[in-house]
Design an enzyme around this catalytic site. Sequence first.
Site, short mmCIF file in Angstrom:
data_model
loop_
_atom_site.label_atom_id
_atom_site.label_comp_id
_atom_site.label_asym_id
_atom_site.label_seq_id
_atom_site.Cartn_x
_atom_site.Cartn_y
_atom_site.Cartn_z
CG HIS A 11 -2.29 -0.66 1.13
ND1 HIS A 11 -3.16 -0.85 0.51
CD2 HIS A 11 -1.78 -2.18 1.75
CE1 HIS A 11 -3.98 -1.79 0.82
NE2 HIS A 11 -3.55 -2.83 1.05
CE LYS A 32 -6.22 14.09 0.47
NZ LYS A 32 -6.17 12.60 -0.74
NE ARG A 33 -3.81 9.98 9.60
CZ ARG A 33 -3.46 8.91 11.00
NH1 ARG A 33 -4.51 8.45 11.43
NH2 ARG A 33 -2.57 9.10 11.23
CE LYS A 35 -2.18 10.86 3.04
NZ LYS A 35 -3.24 9.87 2.12
CB THR A 45 -9.96 4.68 -0.88
OG1 THR A 45 -9.43 5.68 0.04
CG2 THR A 45 -9.59 3.77 -1.73
CE LYS A 82 -14.17 6.44 0.39
NZ LYS A 82 -13.53 6.47 1.89
C1 26V Z 1 2.97 4.69 6.11
C2 26V Z 1 4.62 5.57 6.33
C3 26V Z 1 5.27 4.98 7.82
C4 26V Z 1 6.40 6.02 7.71
C5 26V Z 1 6.13 7.13 7.51
C6 26V Z 1 5.31 8.05 6.48
C7 26V Z 1 3.99 6.54 6.58
C8 26V Z 1 3.43 7.55 5.15
C9 26V Z 1 2.35 6.76 4.63
C10 26V Z 1 2.36 5.35 4.66
C11 26V Z 1 1.53 4.62 4.81
C12 26V Z 1 0.76 3.10 5.08
C13 26V Z 1 -0.20 2.38 4.53
C14 26V Z 1 -1.36 3.25 3.86
O1 26V Z 1 -1.67 3.39 5.03
N1 26V Z 1 -1.52 2.95 3.04
C15 26V Z 1 -2.54 3.48 2.09
O2 26V Z 1 -3.28 2.84 1.42
C16 26V Z 1 -4.99 3.10 1.51
C17 26V Z 1 -5.58 2.01 0.71
O3 26V Z 1 -4.57 1.46 -0.27
C18 26V Z 1 -4.44 3.89 -0.32
O4 26V Z 1 -5.15 4.01 -0.93
C19 26V Z 1 -3.67 5.37 0.26
O5 26V Z 1 -3.09 5.74 -0.51
C20 26V Z 1 -2.46 4.42 1.06
O6 26V Z 1 -1.90 5.73 1.61
#
Ligand code: 26V
Length: 841
Positions: A372, A563-564, A569, A671, A675
């Site tokens: 992801h 969003k977060r 972003k 996602t 929406k």
């Molecule tokens: C993890 C981390 C960890 C350390 C530093 C920064 C950072 C930034 C982002 C993440 C993402 C964690 C995984 C996640 O939530 N991915 C999301 O998954 C969604 C469903 O597939 C997708 O629509 C999003 O684009 C994606 O960010």
Amino acid sequence: MDKLYNPERDVFPEDERTGLDKDIIRRAFLDHLFFSQGKFPALATLNDYYLALAYTVRDRLLHRWISTAAAYTEQGARTVCYLSAEFLMGTHLGNNLVNLGILDDARAAVEDMGLDFKELLRQEEEPGLGNGGLGRLAACFLDSMATLQIPALGYGIRYEFGIFDQDIVDGWQVEKTDKWLRFGNPWEIQRPEWAVEIGYGGHTERYHDEQGHLRVRWVPDRVVKAVPYDTPILGYRTNTANTLRLWRAESPEAFDLGVFNRGDYYGAVDRKISSENITKVLYPNDEPLQGKVLRLEQQYFLVSASLQDMFRILDRQHISVEQFHEKFAAQMNDTHPALAVCELMRLLVDERHLPWERAWDITQKTFAYTNHTLLPEALEQWPLDLFSRTLPRHLEIVYEINDRFLDQVRVRYLGDPARVARLSLINETGERFVRMAHLACVGSHAINGVAALHTDLLKQTVLKDFHDLWPEKFSNKTNGVTPRRWIFFSNPRLTALITEAIGPAWMRDLERLADLAPMAEDGAFRERWRAVKRANKTDLVQFIGQHFGERLDPRSLFDVQVKRIHEYKRQHLNALHIVATYLRLKNDPTRDIVPRTYLFGGKAAPAYHKAKLIVKLINSIGAVINQDPDIRGRLKVFFLPNFHVSNGQRIYPAADLSEQISTAGKEASGTGNMKFTLNGALTIGTLDGANVEIRERVGADNFFLFGHTEAQIAGLRQAGYRPLDFYHGNEEIEAVIDLIGSGYFSRGDRKLFQPLIDDLLGQDPYFVLADFAQYMACQDQVDTAYRDAERWSRMAILNTAHAGFFSSDRSIREYQQEIWRVSSVPITLINPDEVKVTVMQ
Ligand code: 26V
């Protein structure tokens, strides 16, 4: 009473216990109020009434649930196990009513009694057991699997505290604990009889079994009990009710016994509390974890409990462990459950005494892995010492897997030690780590990304070496969202309008929305389309007025970014556009602009200081602009505190413009973008994640594109990107940044936002300045389009019409056919009067 069986819907509408008839619902509702809650109306609170309705609905779910369980057991059905550390379900009541097809009848039954239906729905606490997109995707997938009648179990963690509640105090994010279980949870059933034990720490021993085989025994020094809590997940207008099984940590009974022998009562209580800590709290998934041992313990807890449960199901159905992979297809939602690979090996080899090779074959055939994120800093790795202290046997298994894997690699790439080091499950470039993504790749037969661009980039970057090795394992599965929650339930006006225009077929097959396309040319239809959007905006304005005392103008363009909060972003790019527009107005107060309301929502990880400063920046800009008499209400900024699923359901239907402005190559899919599009908002966005596919489908003319492409960004980086050049090259951006730096939005405090400015002018790692000019120009095109109401409506209708692809039903069908190879199982309702009672042995 005679049972009137309705084969059309496969229900007993007149059944006195679980019928769907309005009068029967009313009676069941009162029965629950009296006999489940022991409340008389004079003493009943709104929450009591909510619970009475929830229990009434739950009975109807349970009828479908036992019918489903009976069919699956009888047929030994192949089952999908969706392993996920997060399930961001949102509230259950409304969604279940939609899926049962009794939303209107239930509303009427409740309102006939003089109760406010909406108010009852509002009583439900949202289970926030996820951070954002990843957890919400798991929830949409459960809905789609049940709708497509796919036998499926969602396995997750029942956090006592979900994602924190966000308050905004003086413009800053403040976190509060989320006590979602405060008033109980009517949707879950505890299953203590299926509890399992999870070991931690200790050591391993080698021994010879009766046949003289060398075996390994893990002797943990700590054991925690995992208790399952089940929530039924009903499909849309089907009898399939699958299970979401969430595990809660408890101390094992053995602890309490030990007390008497050791006389250490308080020590035992301490240890009990410490066991229960494992499922205490959800961690942010978008913040680097600095070796948090509790997080590793959580991950193992989820994985071990779920796999043990799968073995229990196998044993109960008398299926041999050799057939584990035929019975189960297990999907790992990111690397959080990647320990499942070594845990299944341990269970097969150490506990069920299978030879390694046989066990490895089963393991690889069982698992598939979804990635992801492309952010390299986001790839999970666990420090070796922490790993070995917590899971000593699993580290041995990781080494064994790695040795055998790297032997293969060495043969395949003779004399390429650099590649061997890159592929290794152990990162040995400095401090040593276990690489969870590598474990997931090696242990899976299928690996997928979540949007076309993301999958391509995965193959070229973070998983390139694995793609070189096993190209056949890779595929794309573009994300989707469930139309049940995100259109039918949250946007009833649009649902009714669409159904009136093209009939109901689209509700079971979202691609039929395409039938709407010709309606874009129908002026009367466009007028009704606008009326729906206006009414939805008015609802949102009312909600915000009531809860936050902020007055928004529904006639303005609703420009929304929810969003977060994350630098990639680029909420700060959006903020720069606000300031630039503000400056234009200040310099020319009579300038004719499209009135805009900038809506933001989203949480920042509690330790992510820059993201929290971005929240403060947005609020500070709002505080100045919203008060400025020169603006006269033409611009408005509002940060909606505590964005979550439920207020998302209010926001998407009311949006005109969807901000999807991440740096190209950074957002895996998104996602929320889907929406918005489905609800008739237009997108301003970069070529990132699923935006690319949204644009392809809705047409370039109906999408506001801007920004450097991923390849161009890579080019800039290579050439030595210098954000200062962009700053000095553009008067507008210079003025905007200088104004922020001057303390204009921070009561003269020049230091407050300096970290953000230093970042933008120094590294600008997310290329905000590089994209600024294009973003401004594109926003001007948005204004032009919005001034022409007919043109805007035409574009909006075409967006909805061509977004059917982004249903999670389509995503799940692809997983079903290309990865899981599992058949749908139609469910016939059991007639409770015909059940013969037996006792399970
Ligand atoms: C993890 C981390 C960890 C350390 C530093 C920064 C950072 C930034 C982002 C993440 C993402 C964690 C995984 C996640 O939530 N991915 C999301 O998954 C969604 C469903 O597939 C997708 O629509 C999003 O684009 C994606 O960010």
